[in-house]
Write a protein that holds these residues in place. Structure first.
Motif, PDB file in Angstrom:
ATOM      1  N   SER A 173       0.830  -1.526  -0.331  1.00 62.68           N
ATOM      2  CA  SER A 173       0.152  -0.314  -0.315  1.00 62.68           C
ATOM      3  C   SER A 173       0.802   1.278  -0.059  1.00 62.68           C
ATOM      4  O   SER A 173       0.776   2.217  -0.540  1.00 62.68           O
ATOM      5  N   LYS A 174       1.724   1.494   0.982  1.00 63.55           N
ATOM      6  CA  LYS A 174       2.790   2.057   1.076  1.00 63.55           C
ATOM      7  C   LYS A 174       3.646   2.849  -0.403  1.00 63.55           C
ATOM      8  O   LYS A 174       3.548   3.383  -0.839  1.00 63.55           O
ATOM      9  N   GLU A 175       4.012   1.531  -1.330  1.00 58.01           N
ATOM     10  CA  GLU A 175       5.158   2.071  -2.112  1.00 58.01           C
ATOM     11  C   GLU A 175       3.726   2.206  -3.120  1.00 58.01           C
ATOM     12  O   GLU A 175       3.856   3.136  -4.504  1.00 58.01           O
ATOM     13  N   LEU A 195       6.776   0.308  -8.853  1.00 58.54           N
ATOM     14  CA  LEU A 195       6.068  -0.771  -9.463  1.00 58.54           C
ATOM     15  C   LEU A 195       6.464  -1.744  -9.592  1.00 58.54           C
ATOM     16  O   LEU A 195       5.741  -2.938  -9.043  1.00 58.54           O
ATOM     17  N   LYS A 196       7.326  -1.645 -10.049  1.00 60.17           N
ATOM     18  CA  LYS A 196       7.894  -3.276 -10.271  1.00 60.17           C
ATOM     19  C   LYS A 196       8.735  -3.615  -9.405  1.00 60.17           C
ATOM     20  O   LYS A 196       8.530  -5.907  -8.785  1.00 60.17           O
ATOM     21  N   THR A 200       7.341  -7.469  -7.832  1.00 55.53           N
ATOM     22  CA  THR A 200       8.011  -8.840  -7.992  1.00 55.53           C
ATOM     23  C   THR A 200       7.932  -9.226  -6.386  1.00 55.53           C
ATOM     24  O   THR A 200       8.512 -10.804  -6.170  1.00 55.53           O
ATOM     25  N   GLU A 201       8.076  -7.865  -5.627  1.00 57.98           N
ATOM     26  CA  GLU A 201       8.150  -8.407  -4.256  1.00 57.98           C
ATOM     27  C   GLU A 201       6.680  -8.582  -3.462  1.00 57.98           C
ATOM     28  O   GLU A 201       6.431  -9.456  -2.641  1.00 57.98           O
ATOM     29  N   LEU A 215       2.029   0.002 -15.367  1.00 56.32           N
ATOM     30  CA  LEU A 215       3.380   0.058 -15.753  1.00 56.32           C
ATOM     31  C   LEU A 215       2.425  -0.140 -16.722  1.00 56.32           C
ATOM     32  O   LEU A 215       3.317  -0.006 -17.965  1.00 56.32           O
ATOM     33  N   VAL A 216       1.622  -0.753 -17.409  1.00 60.16           N
ATOM     34  CA  VAL A 216       0.645  -0.383 -19.026  1.00 60.16           C
ATOM     35  C   VAL A 216       1.136   0.521 -20.018  1.00 60.16           C
ATOM     36  O   VAL A 216       1.448   0.909 -20.661  1.00 60.16           O
ATOM     37  N   GLU A 217       0.326   2.247 -18.373  1.00 57.48           N
ATOM     38  CA  GLU A 217       0.079   2.888 -18.712  1.00 57.48           C
ATOM     39  C   GLU A 217       0.879   3.419 -19.323  1.00 57.48           C
ATOM     40  O   GLU A 217       1.231   4.595 -20.012  1.00 57.48           O
ATOM     41  N   ILE A 218       1.813   3.963 -18.226  1.00 58.20           N
ATOM     42  CA  ILE A 218       3.299   4.667 -18.100  1.00 58.20           C
ATOM     43  C   ILE A 218       3.802   4.503 -19.731  1.00 58.20           C
ATOM     44  O   ILE A 218       4.456   5.248 -20.379  1.00 58.20           O
TER      45      ILE A 218
END
Length: 278
Positions: A173-175, A195-196, A200-201, A215-218
């Motif tokens: 949530s923080k990320e 986002l990555k 991954t984590e 990520l798709v949008e950016i």
């Protein structure tokens, strides 16, 4: 005559020494009994205070009991009860300090698994706002992971796994919160990195779908369409019925209709992947 007198004096001296030693032993024993009784009384007073919800006062009594007779079997019990009383009264820093001292003084105590769990919970209770302070999250996560790894067949492990799921959701949530902030500021690289990290984590959290869509949008926005399609495929393959995939579909299919999503999901996985990569 002189020899007899010498023998008598030596015998008397030995007898006197033995009596003195016995008296000393007896005095020491009486003193130890007296101290132990004081310690037990302090422990009982601590329990009474705890039952009356006077948790801070109870903790002080348990501390007193441990100090009175540290070599007694009651000492580690008192130390644990002091930590628990502080924890129960929301004095988490004091509870943490008590538990760290407990591990130093009584490293092989049978209640060590519980002490580790109580330490994890004390860190966990310090979590107030995960968006501002990550330290309690990190500490509690590390401690719960330690319990799962070292005490897998205990009830503490079961609850630790549940708490770890909650902690991972909070960290994700923080990320995501930070990533959205970067997106608003059009700072694409730090947003992508956040986002990555989620992908991954923290792919088992509720934020994974949004992270993939962002990520798709950016990538599409900055002209890296191949990268954008890669994450679109990943999102569609794993979450074809989700709302975020519908939003992703809009990015690559300008003539978007809800029927297109339904028809797309009926295709085989291979055809679905190819359609997005065309």
């Amino acid at each position: 005559m002189k020899k007899l007198l010498l023998i008598f004096l030596l015998f008397g001296s030995l007898l006197l020494n033995n009596c003195t030693k016995n008296e000393k032993i007896e005095i020491i024993k009486i003193q130890e009994d007296k101290i132990e009784n004081q310690m037990i009384r302090a422990y009982q007073e601590g329990m009474t205070a705890f039952e009356n919800r006077l948790y801070f006062e109870a903790a002080k009594k348990f501390n007193e009991a441990e100090i009175l007779f540290p070599q007694s079997e009651w000492a580690p019990r008192s130390a644990l009860m002091a930590a628990y009383a502080y924890y129960y009264d929301d004095y988490n820093n004091r509870a943490i300090s008590e538990l760290i001292n407990f591990f130093k003084k009584y490293p092989d105590h049978p209640n060590t698994p519980y002490a580790n769990y109580l330490l994890a919970m004390s860190y966990y209770n310090k979590i107030v706002d995960e968006k501002k302070d990550l330290e309690p999250l990190k500490n509690s996560k590390k401690q719960f992971e330690y319990i799962v790894e070292n005490y897998p067949n205990t009830e503490f492990s079961l609850d630790s796994k549940f708490k770890l799921d909650l902690i991972n959701e909070m960290i994700a949530s923080k990320e995501m919160y930070i990533a959205r902030h970067y997106i608003q500021k059009e700072k694409w690289i730090p947003a992508i990195n956040r986002l990555k990290f989620i992908v991954t984590e923290y792919d088992n959290t509720v934020f994974i779908e949004e992270a993939l869509h962002r990520l798709v949008e950016i990538y599409y926005k900055i002209g890296l369409e191949d990268e954008s399609r890669k994450y679109a495929v990943l999102l569609g393959y794993n979450y074809p019925e989700g709302e975020w995939y519908k939003n992703t579909y809009k990015v690559h299919k300008k003539e978007y209709k809800i029927e297109d999503i339904k028809n797309e999901n009926k295709k085989s996985t291979l055809k679905k992947l190819k359609s997005l990569l065309d």
